[in-house]
Scaffold this active site. Structure first.
Site, PDB file in Angstrom:
ATOM      1  N   THR A 162      67.783  38.344  37.554  1.00 44.10           N
ATOM      2  CA  THR A 162      67.761  39.127  36.307  1.00 44.10           C
ATOM      3  C   THR A 162      67.578  38.208  35.103  1.00 44.10           C
ATOM      4  O   THR A 162      66.817  38.507  34.179  1.00 44.10           O
ATOM      5  CB  THR A 162      69.072  39.940  36.168  1.00 44.10           C
ATOM      6  OG1 THR A 162      69.157  40.829  37.273  1.00 44.10           O
ATOM      7  CG2 THR A 162      69.128  40.723  34.878  1.00 44.10           C
ATOM      8  N   LEU A 196      72.303  39.012  26.479  1.00 39.32           N
ATOM      9  CA  LEU A 196      73.613  39.468  26.953  1.00 39.32           C
ATOM     10  C   LEU A 196      74.727  39.208  25.940  1.00 39.32           C
ATOM     11  O   LEU A 196      75.829  38.805  26.296  1.00 39.32           O
ATOM     12  CB  LEU A 196      73.958  38.840  28.311  1.00 39.32           C
ATOM     13  CG  LEU A 196      72.949  39.095  29.439  1.00 39.32           C
ATOM     14  CD1 LEU A 196      73.369  38.358  30.710  1.00 39.32           C
ATOM     15  CD2 LEU A 196      72.789  40.579  29.719  1.00 39.32           C
ATOM     16  N   GLU A 233      75.792  43.413  34.859  1.00 36.34           N
ATOM     17  CA  GLU A 233      74.604  44.032  34.256  1.00 36.34           C
ATOM     18  C   GLU A 233      73.323  43.805  35.057  1.00 36.34           C
ATOM     19  O   GLU A 233      72.235  43.960  34.544  1.00 36.34           O
ATOM     20  CB  GLU A 233      74.424  43.505  32.824  1.00 36.34           C
ATOM     21  CG  GLU A 233      75.485  44.008  31.869  1.00 36.34           C
ATOM     22  CD  GLU A 233      74.949  44.228  30.470  1.00 36.34           C
ATOM     23  OE1 GLU A 233      73.874  44.820  30.308  1.00 36.34           O
ATOM     24  OE2 GLU A 233      75.625  43.758  29.536  1.00 36.34           O
ATOM     25  N   ARG A 285      75.456  42.623  19.780  1.00 38.76           N
ATOM     26  CA  ARG A 285      74.794  42.468  18.479  1.00 38.76           C
ATOM     27  C   ARG A 285      75.085  43.649  17.550  1.00 38.76           C
ATOM     28  O   ARG A 285      74.319  43.936  16.651  1.00 38.76           O
ATOM     29  CB  ARG A 285      73.286  42.276  18.698  1.00 38.76           C
ATOM     30  CG  ARG A 285      73.004  40.999  19.507  1.00 38.76           C
ATOM     31  CD  ARG A 285      71.543  40.639  19.595  1.00 38.76           C
ATOM     32  NE  ARG A 285      70.772  41.515  20.440  1.00 38.76           N
ATOM     33  CZ  ARG A 285      70.772  41.472  21.785  1.00 38.76           C
ATOM     34  NH1 ARG A 285      71.531  40.602  22.423  1.00 38.76           N
ATOM     35  NH2 ARG A 285      70.006  42.288  22.462  1.00 38.76           N
ATOM     36  N   ARG A 330      80.070  45.518  26.250  1.00 36.07           N
ATOM     37  CA  ARG A 330      80.095  44.052  26.318  1.00 36.07           C
ATOM     38  C   ARG A 330      81.236  43.485  25.495  1.00 36.07           C
ATOM     39  O   ARG A 330      81.985  42.619  25.942  1.00 36.07           O
ATOM     40  CB  ARG A 330      78.769  43.482  25.789  1.00 36.07           C
ATOM     41  CG  ARG A 330      77.608  43.703  26.722  1.00 36.07           C
ATOM     42  CD  ARG A 330      76.320  43.173  26.116  1.00 36.07           C
ATOM     43  NE  ARG A 330      75.203  43.383  27.017  1.00 36.07           N
ATOM     44  CZ  ARG A 330      73.943  43.191  26.695  1.00 36.07           C
ATOM     45  NH1 ARG A 330      73.614  42.784  25.467  1.00 36.07           N
ATOM     46  NH2 ARG A 330      73.004  43.392  27.581  1.00 36.07           N
ATOM     47  N   GLU A 347     105.474  48.250  20.080  1.00 35.56           N
ATOM     48  CA  GLU A 347     106.720  48.924  19.682  1.00 35.56           C
ATOM     49  C   GLU A 347     107.257  48.446  18.329  1.00 35.56           C
ATOM     50  O   GLU A 347     107.569  49.280  17.463  1.00 35.56           O
ATOM     51  CB  GLU A 347     107.790  48.771  20.774  1.00 35.56           C
ATOM     52  CG  GLU A 347     107.422  49.427  22.104  1.00 35.56           C
ATOM     53  CD  GLU A 347     106.658  48.513  23.050  1.00 35.56           C
ATOM     54  OE1 GLU A 347     105.912  47.633  22.565  1.00 35.56           O
ATOM     55  OE2 GLU A 347     106.794  48.679  24.274  1.00 35.56           O
ATOM     56  N   GLY A 385      71.313  41.974  38.948  1.00 34.73           N
ATOM     57  CA  GLY A 385      70.404  43.050  39.288  1.00 34.73           C
ATOM     58  C   GLY A 385      70.876  43.822  40.513  1.00 34.73           C
ATOM     59  O   GLY A 385      72.044  43.806  40.867  1.00 34.73           O
ATOM     60  N   ASP A 430      64.201  39.099  33.158  1.00 39.88           N
ATOM     61  CA  ASP A 430      64.398  39.836  31.900  1.00 39.88           C
ATOM     62  C   ASP A 430      64.538  38.932  30.686  1.00 39.88           C
ATOM     63  O   ASP A 430      64.383  39.375  29.565  1.00 39.88           O
ATOM     64  CB  ASP A 430      65.666  40.703  31.979  1.00 39.88           C
ATOM     65  CG  ASP A 430      65.553  41.816  33.013  1.00 39.88           C
ATOM     66  OD1 ASP A 430      64.530  41.838  33.722  1.00 39.88           O
ATOM     67  OD2 ASP A 430      66.479  42.630  33.114  1.00 39.88           O
TER      68      ASP A 430
HETATM   69  C1  AOF Z   1     105.180  45.740  25.463  1.00 39.03           C
HETATM   70  N1  AOF Z   1     104.400  46.149  24.441  1.00 39.03           N
HETATM   71  O1  AOF Z   1     102.468  46.142  23.304  1.00 39.03           O
HETATM   72  C2  AOF Z   1     102.559  44.904  25.291  1.00 39.03           C
HETATM   73  C3  AOF Z   1     103.368  44.514  26.399  1.00 39.03           C
HETATM   74  O2  AOF Z   1     103.379  36.839  26.302  1.00 39.03           O
HETATM   75  P1  AOF Z   1     104.209  37.965  25.760  1.00 39.03           P
HETATM   76  O3  AOF Z   1     105.606  37.597  25.441  1.00 39.03           O
HETATM   77  O4  AOF Z   1     103.514  38.712  24.651  1.00 39.03           O
HETATM   78  O5  AOF Z   1     104.354  39.030  26.967  1.00 39.03           O
HETATM   79  C4  AOF Z   1     103.245  39.470  27.686  1.00 39.03           C
HETATM   80  C5  AOF Z   1     103.656  40.651  28.542  1.00 39.03           C
HETATM   81  O6  AOF Z   1     104.126  41.723  27.720  1.00 39.03           O
HETATM   82  C6  AOF Z   1     102.548  41.266  29.359  1.00 39.03           C
HETATM   83  O7  AOF Z   1     102.340  40.607  30.576  1.00 39.03           O
HETATM   84  C7  AOF Z   1     103.087  42.653  29.586  1.00 39.03           C
HETATM   85  O8  AOF Z   1     104.076  42.611  30.580  1.00 39.03           O
HETATM   86  C8  AOF Z   1     103.772  42.977  28.277  1.00 39.03           C
HETATM   87  N2  AOF Z   1     102.874  43.700  27.351  1.00 39.03           N
HETATM   88  N3  AOF Z   1     104.651  44.980  26.445  1.00 39.03           N
HETATM   89  O9  AOF Z   1     106.373  46.052  25.500  1.00 39.03           O
HETATM   90  C9  AOF Z   1     103.130  45.771  24.304  1.00 39.03           C
HETATM   91  N4  AOF Z   1     101.274  44.477  25.167  1.00 39.03           N
HETATM   92 ZN    ZN Z   2     107.196  44.039  24.221  1.00 33.41          ZN
END
Ligand code: AOF
Ligand code: ZN
Length: 361
Positions: A198, A206, A291, A209, A186, A54, A293, A202
Site C-alpha cells: 500500500t 497517513l 488502512e 490534516r 486517525r 471525578e 492493504g 498509493d
Molecule cells: C478514574 N478517573 O478519569 C481515569 C481513571 O497514572 P494515574 O495515577 O493517572 O492512574 C491511571 C489509572 O487510573 C488507569 O490505569 C485507570 O485505572 C484509571 N483511570 N480513573 O478514576 C479517570 N482516567
Molecule cells: Zn481517579
C-alpha cells in the site's frame, strides 16, 4: 435505577468521547454530578490523562455535590497517584449515590473503588450503560486485558465491493466528508498501520490534516519485511514531522531520514502479526487503525486480531471497464456479518455510508 439514570449515564458516555485517544495511557472517562435533577458538574479525563474526570466534575459542582448522584463511565480509581483516589474524593465531597458503567481492570482498582465507596455508606450501582461505555474504553480495555493494541480495520468499499484496482494507485472511492472522518479516526488512534504494498502503490501520507488537529497525527507503521520502501515516498519525506516506524530490517538510507525500525518475527514467510502487536502494546500503543492493504486485512481477520471494523461504503462502482483480475475485492462487506461482528453505529457522510462494527465478545 430509572430511565433518567440511564439517560444521565448515556450523556456521560457521550461526553467521554471528547478525549477518546488523547488521554493515554489513561482511558478517557467522564463523570456527571446530578443534584435534584440538574447537572451541576461535568468532567472528562484531561488530555494526557490527568486530572481524572471525578475531581474535575466535583470542582464544578462545589457544595452542590453534597447529597448528589455521580455517574461515572469507569469505576473510580482506588490508588494514590499524584492525587488521592477518586473514590475517596467522591466520598469527601459528600456524594450520596454512584452509578458506574464498567469495572476498571487495572489491578490497583478492580472493584476496590466500588468497595471504598460502599464502605463509606454510598449506594453503588454497577454496569449501567456497560456496552456503550465499553466502546469508548475499548482501546484501554483490550490493551489492559491482552497486552496488545485494539485493532480497527478501516476500509473504503465501492458499490461493487472493491477496495482498489491493481496497478492504479489510490483510486478515489469515498468523497471529501468521508475522508475527513477518516482523518478524525486517525487523530483518535495511537498508530496507523499499512503494508509496504500500500505504501508503494498509493504513496499515502497517513497523517491527520483536519484544521486544528494536524498535531494529532499518530505514528505511522509500515510492514516492510523485504526492504521495499525507498526515500522517494511521502511517508519517508514527512518522517521528521510525524514519526514513521518500519517493521523489518534496518534500511540505512531511510534511517538517515529519521525513520525508526523495529525487528520482526517471521511466520511462514510473513511478519508474525500477534508478536508485532504484542511489541506495539509493550510500547504503550493502545490502538491501531489499519488502512491497507487487502493482504494485511485478510491476515488480521483470519487470525482474529480485528476488534472493530470501520467500513465506508460508496454508492459508486469502480470496477467497470477494468479487467476482473485487477479487481481488489474487499475482504468484508457491511451487509455480510458472518465474521462475528455486530453493528455499533451507522452514519452518512455525503454520499458515503460509514458502518462500525465490534467483534462479538
Ligand atoms: C478514574 N478517573 O478519569 C481515569 C481513571 O497514572 P494515574 O495515577 O493517572 O492512574 C491511571 C489509572 O487510573 C488507569 O490505569 C485507570 O485505572 C484509571 N483511570 N480513573 O478514576 C479517570 N482516567
Ligand atoms: Zn481517579
Amino acid at each position: 435505577m430509572s430511565l433518567t439514570d440511564a439517560r444521565y449515564m448515556a450523556a456521560a458516555i457521550r461526553f467521554a468521547r471528547r478525549h477518546e485517544g488523547w488521554t493515554a495511557t489513561n482511558p478517557s472517562v467522564a463523570c456527571l454530578i446530578v443534584a435534584d435533577g440538574v447537572i451541576v458538574g461535568m468532567g472528562v479525563t484531561a488530555m494526557g490523562g490527568r486530572p481524572h474526570a471525578e475531581p474535575l466534575a466535583l470542582a464544578q459542582a462545589g457544595d452542590l455535590a453534597r447529597g448528589a448522584t455521580a455517574y461515572v463511565t469507569l469505576e473510580p480509581c482506588a490508588h494514590h497517584g499524584r492525587t488521592p483516589p477518586c473514590a475517596q474524593t467522591l466520598i469527601d465531597a459528600g456524594i450520596a449515590r454512584v452509578f458506574t458503567a464498567v469495572v476498571d481492570p487495572d489491578p490497583r482498582v478492580d472493584e476496590k473503588g466500588h468497595a471504598i465507596l460502599r464502605a463509606a455508606g454510598i449506594e453503588v450501582e454497577r454496569g449501567l450503560g456497560d456496552s456503550k461505555a465499553r466502546e469508548v474504553l475499548a482501546a484501554y480495555l483490550v490493551h489492559k486485558k491482552l497486552g496488545r493494541p485494539h485493532v480497527t480495520l478501516k476500509l473504503a468499499i465501492s458499490a461493487d465491493g472493491l477496495i482498489g484496482i491493481r496497478g492504479k494507485g489510490q483510486v478515489p472511492i469515498t468523497g471529501a466528508q468521508a475522508r475527513a472522518q477518516t482523518h478524525l479516526l486517525r487523530a483518535r488512534s495511537h498508530a496507523i498501520l499499512v503494508g509496504s504494498g500500500t505504501a508503494l502503490a498509493d504513496d499515502p501520507e497517513l497523517t491527520c490534516r483536519l484544521p486544528g488537529l494536524e498535531g494529532r497525527s499518530p505514528v505511522r507503521i509500515v510492514l516492510d519485511a523485504n526492504m521495499r520502501l525507498h526515500s522517494g515516498l511521502k511517508l519517508v519525506n514527512t518522517s521528521n514531522e510525524v514519526p514513521l516506524l518500519v517493521v523489518g530490517p534496518v534500511n540505512p538510507a531511510l534511517a538517515k531520514t529519521g525513520t525508526q525500525f523495529i525487528a520482526c518475527e517471521m511466520q511462514d514467510g510473513r511478519i508474525a502479526l500477534p508478536e508485532l502487536l504484542e511489541d506495539l502494546g509493550a510500547r504503550g500503543i493502545q490502538s491501531v487503525l489499519v488502512e491497507g492493504g487487502a493482504q494485511i486485512a485478510k491476515a488480521l481477520l483470519s487470525e482474529n486480531l480485528v476488534d472493530a471494523l470501520a467500513l465506508f461504503t460508496s454508492p459508486k462502482p469502480i470496477g467497470a471497464g477494468e479487467s476482473v483480475k485487477d479487481h481488489i475485492a474487499s475482504p468484508v462487506l457491511a451487509n455480510d456479518l458472518r465474521q462475528g461482528f455486530e453493528l455499533t453505529g451507522a452514519w452518512q457522510f455525503g454520499e458515503d455510508r460509514l458502518e462500525t462494527f465490534a467483534r462479538n465478545a
